[in-house]
Design an enzyme around this catalytic site. Structure first.
Site, short mmCIF file in Angstrom:
data_model
loop_
_atom_site.label_atom_id
_atom_site.label_comp_id
_atom_site.label_asym_id
_atom_site.label_seq_id
_atom_site.Cartn_x
_atom_site.Cartn_y
_atom_site.Cartn_z
N GLY A 86 0.83 -1.20 0.00
CA GLY A 86 0.00 0.00 0.00
C GLY A 86 0.86 1.25 0.00
N ARG B 288 -0.62 -10.65 0.95
CA ARG B 288 -1.25 -11.30 -0.21
C ARG B 288 -0.40 -11.09 -1.46
NH1 ARG B 288 -7.04 -8.50 0.38
NH2 ARG B 288 -5.62 -6.80 0.96
N ARG B 289 0.34 -10.00 -1.48
CA ARG B 289 1.32 -9.73 -2.53
C ARG B 289 2.59 -9.21 -1.87
NH1 ARG B 289 0.25 -5.41 -5.21
NH2 ARG B 289 -1.46 -4.63 -3.89
N LEU C 131 -1.99 -2.22 6.98
CA LEU C 131 -2.98 -2.91 6.16
C LEU C 131 -4.35 -2.27 6.32
CD1 LEU C 131 -3.59 -5.49 4.42
CD2 LEU C 131 -4.08 -6.66 6.59
N GLY C 132 -5.04 -2.08 5.22
CA GLY C 132 -6.38 -1.51 5.28
C GLY C 132 -6.96 -1.39 3.89
N TYR D 154 -16.25 3.40 8.51
CA TYR D 154 -14.79 3.47 8.43
C TYR D 154 -14.16 3.79 9.79
CZ TYR D 154 -10.14 4.68 6.68
OH TYR D 154 -8.78 4.73 6.46
N LYS E 186 -11.96 1.31 12.42
CA LYS E 186 -10.61 1.65 12.89
C LYS E 186 -10.55 1.64 14.42
CE LYS E 186 -8.68 2.34 8.89
NZ LYS E 186 -7.69 1.36 8.35
N LEU F 187 -3.58 11.91 3.79
CA LEU F 187 -2.25 11.56 3.32
C LEU F 187 -1.91 12.34 2.06
CD1 LEU F 187 -2.43 7.68 3.77
CD2 LEU F 187 -1.45 9.37 5.34
N ARG G 188 -8.80 9.47 -8.06
CA ARG G 188 -9.91 9.66 -7.14
C ARG G 188 -10.17 11.15 -7.02
NH1 ARG G 188 -8.48 5.53 -2.08
NH2 ARG G 188 -8.27 3.62 -3.31
#
Length: 241
Positions: free
Chosen positions: A14, A38-39, A81-82, A134, A138, A161, A170
């Site tokens: 990420g 996962r990757r 992770l998120g 969300y 958290k 961020l 986006r």
């Protein structure tokens, strides 16, 4: 903990996790780094410095008992992770990835008889009692991680961020970024650059709660037996200096 440490990172592909992985590889503080997910990051995307200390492993978050996480005896476990409800596809899938996978991974990485620190990237506004999916997720994740019994648990709640480099555009994020970029000229609570946050995460993982400077503005939250150290956006900015 010793002066030189080992670190395990979840969420390294990420935005924040990728910047943190680079910091971990190029610093001399961490001499062994695990990238499990996962990757994993492709070799050509890694910095030349520190590649030799990196251990990569593809894991299934539905089968964490098969991943051998606790055998690494990691000194510091970083979790960046998120996801978002839109990316996950549904509220149920979002909570599974954003909360269940996070808490389960931290639990699976906890080694008995070994002093460990946990550092988690949450979000501003996190609140287990929030009406919004969300921020509620958290907050519940923070509480879940604090209850695992790590020797030291540190939670960051960064604001918007800055410096993201996503493959998809986006428009909402672009507009919000422009607004907060201007607002950050007057306050330190609205925005943080990804690279700055990564530096703060690494420093907190190294120093631990007891070693944080006053500038980090750290506070303690949680219930008895499930306490954690909280660092907000302004504290993260100051810690990176």
């Amino acid at each position: 903990m010793s002066a030189q440490k080992s670190a395990l990172i979840f969420g390294s592909t990420g935005q924040v996790g990728g910047a943190l992985l680079n910091e971990l590889l190029t610093t001399s503080t961490f001499t062994r780094v695990g990238e499990f997910g996962r990757r994993t990051t492709s070799p050509d995307a890694l910095p030349e410095q520190g590649k030799e200390k990196l251990q990569q492993k593809v894991i299934d978050f539905e089968k964490l008992d098969d991943a051998g996480l606790r055998e690494g005896n990691w000194d510091v476990v970083f979790i960046a992770l998120g996801t978002t409800a839109k990316a996950a596809g549904s509220a149920e899938a979002f909570e599974r990835i954003d909360r269940k996978y996070v808490v389960d991974a931290a639990r699976a990485a906890k080694s008995e008889g070994h002093s460990q620190r946990l550092v988690y990237v949450s979000s501003t506004g996190a609140d287990s009692k929030s009406h919004f999916l969300y921020t509620r997720s958290k907050g519940l994740t923070e509480d879940g991680l604090a209850s695992l019994g790590y020797d030291d648990t540190i939670v960051f709640r960064p604001a918007v961020l800055a410096g993201t480099n996503r493959p998809e555009s986006r428009i909402g994020e672009t507009i919000a970024g422009a607004v907060t970029s201007f607002g950050s000229l007057f306050t330190s609570s609205l925005q943080i650059k990804i690279g700055t946050l990564a530096k703060s995460l690494l420093k907190a993982g190294d120093l631990g709660s007891a070693g944080l400077p006053a500038e980090a503005k750290a506070t303690t939250l949680g219930k008895d037996g499930a306490r954690f150290t909280l660092i907000g956006n302004s504290g993260a900015l100051a810690l990176a200096q």
